[in-house]
Enzyme design. Structure first.
Site, PDB file in Angstrom:
ATOM      1  N   CYS A   1      -7.651   3.042   2.212  1.00 18.29           N
ATOM      2  CA  CYS A   1      -6.895   2.414   3.437  1.00 18.29           C
ATOM      3  C   CYS A   1      -7.329   3.044   4.646  1.00 18.29           C
ATOM      4  CB  CYS A   1      -5.392   2.644   3.213  1.00 18.29           C
ATOM      5  SG  CYS A   1      -4.826   4.035   2.884  1.00 18.29           S
TER       6      CYS A   1
ATOM      7  N   HIS B   1      -0.148   6.160   3.843  1.00 19.55           N
ATOM      8  CA  HIS B   1      -0.686   5.160   3.643  1.00 19.55           C
ATOM      9  C   HIS B   1      -1.133   4.547   5.311  1.00 19.55           C
ATOM     10  CE1 HIS B   1      -2.269   1.373   2.230  1.00 19.55           C
ATOM     11  NE2 HIS B   1      -1.389   0.573   2.920  1.00 19.55           N
TER      12      HIS B   1
END
EC number: 3.4.19.12
Length: 490
Positions: A150, A444
């Site tokens: 990510c 994240h």
């Protein structure tokens, strides 16, 4: 045309002396004139010489028709003459100069687009040009997470939505000269832009990009979660190095004078003024930068509160609420004079001895894209933690107060609004924000990107969702990307 060129003493406009501005040569006599400034038009009208040739592309212009003559035979002649010009570079410098002084490089080999039979067939079946409407989704495409990637996906989203970088790659400007194009990150980025703006809606799998990053930036190899900021800098560095083969990046061996597309867009100049506290002599250095890292309140580094207070005042488009830190606050702290102390004395060239001094950073040259890195991850000998302090950032940013030329408007570290705040060259628009959710150990990355002028979307790996401006401005913010307003071409 070739005979006329060699009869001429020099290929410059006979009226203004310029060698650019779409120089044309009269086909009746030895005369060169600017098309942009209409000097060739004046010559045609006065002498009634109604045909001229564009010296860069070889097109014939008729002043009676006020248009170029599109003739297959003429185009073939122009291509043949260009091939001769390329071969001419192997001859004497004097002969070459007749051509090279006319243009930024007649010897720069470029290939005109010749449609294939398949492309001609597609054009016949699709004669209407695709219109870009405000609700168009071209350019929006998710990216598959290949295992804790990510951090890469959010940076790719920011880069592929950088206006000037998008225009460069979609114009097919990159001409690879590496021995192995398959290992060129710039070629892969060019392919990536084509994929993003192809109209396909299925998520793209960036496995080739990941492989090239692992190959050329080995410290990022592996499936562990990496830092998005570190990836950005590593990607820009590899792209910069791989642009050295480009005609535009010939000077890349000198990092301070590189003309590659990465440095043209992302490189700015940071001025450091060190002032001796005894003789007040100033030593100035200017260093290139790709991003600005800003300290935050809550870090172990003392943060000087600079907000005007809770009086509802607005600076740089940011509303100041009591206790809220703004991007402007962080930039003020970054550009404030700092006393270096007795433990960091420098040798003053005026005093010829080690003296205490103050140091101040300002912007000497602003980049086209200004990237601000909010230092949310603190690593020290005692602790490792994430700083979650909310920082308010504006949609539009004026960097004038932080320029070296505006230094005199700040006295003793106190900010004063400069009288000349209307400099459009220093005004930026926000177009991408990278965020980090979670802790230092487990987190994240996502990003917000701007589509068109005022539409925002959240990119969470393969998932793209519509976002409001409030969603963007209320986000925590880790990397902020601003683009110069007058170069956006939106």
């Amino acid at each position: 045309a070739s005979v006329l060129l060699f009869q001429a003493k020099s290929c410059i406009c006979h009226m203004c002396g310029a060698h650019l501005n779409r120089l044309h040569s009269c086909l009746y006599c030895v005369f060169f004139g600017c098309f942009t400034k209409k000097h060739i038009h004046e010559h045609a009208k006065t002498k009634r010489h109604n045909l001229a040739i564009d010296l860069l592309y070889g097109g014939i212009y008729c002043f009676m028709c006020q248009d170029y003559i599109y003739d297959k035979d003429m185009e073939q002649i122009a291509k043949e003459e260009q091939r001769k010009a390329w071969k001419l570079q192997a001859f004497t410098p004097t002969m070459v100069s007749h051509y090279q002084c006319t243009m930024t490089g007649i010897g720069e080999k470029y290939s005109t687009w010749e449609p294939t039979k398949r492309e001609l067939e597609l054009l016949r079946h699709n004669p209407k040009r695709r219109k870009i409407t405000t609700n168009c989704t071209i350019g929006l495409r998710g990216l598959i997470n290949l295992g804790n990637t990510c951090f890469m996906n959010c940076i790719v989203q920011a880069l592929t939505h950088t206006p000037l970088l998008r225009d460069f790659f979609l114009s097919d400007r990159h001409k690879c000269e590496m021995q192995s194009p398959s290992s060129c990150l710039v070629c892969e980025m060019s392919t990536l832009f084509q994929e993003f703006y192809s109209g396909h809606r299925s998520p793209h799998i960036p496995y080739r990009l990941l492989h090239l990053v692992w190959t050329h930036a080995r410290h990022l190899a592996g499936y562990e979660q990496q830092d998005a900021h570190e990836f950005l800098i590593a990607a820009l560095d590899v792209l910069h190095r791989h642009c050295k083969g480009d005609d535009n990046g010939k000077k890349a061996n000198n990092p301070n004078h590189c003309n590659c597309i990465i440095d043209q867009i992302f490189t700015g100049g940071l001025q450091s003024d060190v002032t001796c506290q005894v003789c007040h002599g100033v030593s100035t250095t200017i260093d290139p930068f790709w991003d600005i890292s800003l300290d935050l309140p809550g870090s172990s580094t003392p943060f000087w509160p600079l907000s005007p207070g809770s009086d509802g005042s607005v600076v740089n488009g940011e509303s100041h609420v009591s206790g809220t830190t703004t991007l402007t606050d962080c930039l003020r702290r970054f550009t404030r004079p700092e006393h270096l102390g007795s433990s960091a004395k420098i040798k003053c060239s005026g005093c010829h001895s080690y003296q205490e001094s103050t140091k101040q950073l300002t912007m000497k040259k602003l980049p086209i894209v200004a990237c601000f890195h909010l230092k949310r991850f603190e690593h020290s000998a005692k602790l490792r933690r994430k700083i979650t302090t909310y920082v308010s950032f504006p949609l539009e940013l004026d960097m004038t107060p932080f320029m070296a030329s505006s230094k005199e408007s700040r006295m003793n570290g106190q900010y004063q609004q400069p009288t000349d705040s209307l400099n459009n060259d220093n005004k930026y628009s926000l177009f991408a924000v990278v965020n980090h959710q979670g802790t230092l150990e487990s987190g994240h990355y996502t990003s917000f990107i701007r589509q068109h002028k005022d539409q925002w979307f959240k990119c969470d790996d393969a998932i793209i969702t519509k976002a409001s401006i409030k969603d963007v401005l209320d986000s925590e913010g880790y990397l902020l990307f601003y683009h110069k307003q007058f170069l956006e071409y939106e």
